[in-house]
Motif scaffolding. Structure first.
Motif, PDB file in Angstrom:
ATOM      1  N   ASN A  92      12.501  -5.805  -2.091  1.00 13.63           N
ATOM      2  CA  ASN A  92      11.350  -5.496  -3.100  1.00 13.63           C
ATOM      3  C   ASN A  92      11.293  -4.097  -3.541  1.00 13.63           C
ATOM      4  N   GLY A 130      19.129  -7.475  -1.514  1.00 10.65           N
ATOM      5  CA  GLY A 130      17.985  -7.684  -2.308  1.00 10.65           C
ATOM      6  C   GLY A 130      18.080  -7.103  -3.587  1.00 10.65           C
ATOM      7  N   THR A 133      16.585  -9.709  -5.996  1.00 11.36           N
ATOM      8  CA  THR A 133      14.890  -9.945  -5.703  1.00 11.36           C
ATOM      9  C   THR A 133      14.341  -8.934  -5.983  1.00 11.36           C
ATOM     10  N   SER A 137      10.849  -8.574  -8.704  1.00 10.71           N
ATOM     11  CA  SER A 137       9.689  -8.458  -8.301  1.00 10.71           C
ATOM     12  C   SER A 137       9.421  -7.405  -9.318  1.00 10.71           C
TER      13      SER A 137
END
Length: 206
Positions: A92, A130, A133, A137
């Motif tokens: 995130n 990540g 993602t 986000s």
């Protein structure tokens, strides 16, 4: 005749320098495409005592804030295109960048962010750490704030080779804060140019 030159704001958080390098490349690409560019680094939100646990963190923070300055809501209003950069934090956005985004409620309430072009870039510790993602986000608050989200897509040959993502530019810094590769920098420059072109078109249409 209205000025169709795009104003582009690159807002990033970087602790070790990888995201900073991508931010500079995004800014360079935007300038090369004709934008008026401002490059800003958001402030840390932890105390000096916490920063002291990571060697060099506070020194790098002070250096970046002195070099780039912190972004302001007035600069977000000034911008026709905004590119947000952050390291990955558990898949995130960093809290530091998110805190700045959360401060834009006043502009959102007035509708002053509607129709501005926006994109994102990131750096993460590993190939499956990540990065995608994290970029996605950031799409969520972009949508709420009224931005026109501009992804990279596959608009550059290097993206087909796996450098960066269709959602935004990225790099893999590993555990030794490895700088972005020349290919990753090239994609980031392309992203800056792409945001500029879209922002300029939207500005001209208004």
């Amino acid at each position: 005749m209205a000025d169709s030159k795009a104003n582009v704001l690159v807002v990033f958080y970087s602790r070790d320098g990888s995201v900073e390098a991508l931010a500079k490349a995004v800014a360079e690409g935007a300038r090369a495409a004709g934008a008026e560019v401002r490059l800003r680094r958001v402030l840390d939100i932890v105390s000096s005592a916490v920063m002291a646990h990571v060697p060099g963190w506070e020194d790098r923070s002070k250096r970046m804030v002195a070099e780039y300055g912190a972004p302001t809501p007035a600069e977000v209003e000034w911008a026709d295109g905004i590119v947000f950069g952050t390291p990955t934090r558990f898949g995130n956005s960093s809290a530091e960048l998110k805190a700045f985004i959360d401060s834009l409620g006043g502009l959102w309430f007035q509708g002053k962010l509607n129709g501005k072009a926006a994109g994102a870039f990131t750096s993460t510790g590993g190939p499956h750490g990540g990065n995608e993602t994290t970029l996605l986000s950031l799409y969520i608050p972009m949508a709420h704030l009224g931005f026109i989200i501009v992804p990279n897509g596959y608009t550059h040959a290097k993206l087909f080779e796996g450098h960066g993502t269709p959602y935004g530019s990225s790099s893999i810094s590993g555990q030794k804060s490895t700088p972005p590769t020349a290919d990753e920098i090239e994609v980031a420059k392309h992203q800056g140019a792409r945001i500029t072109q879209v922002a300029a078109a939207l500005k001209a249409a208004r």
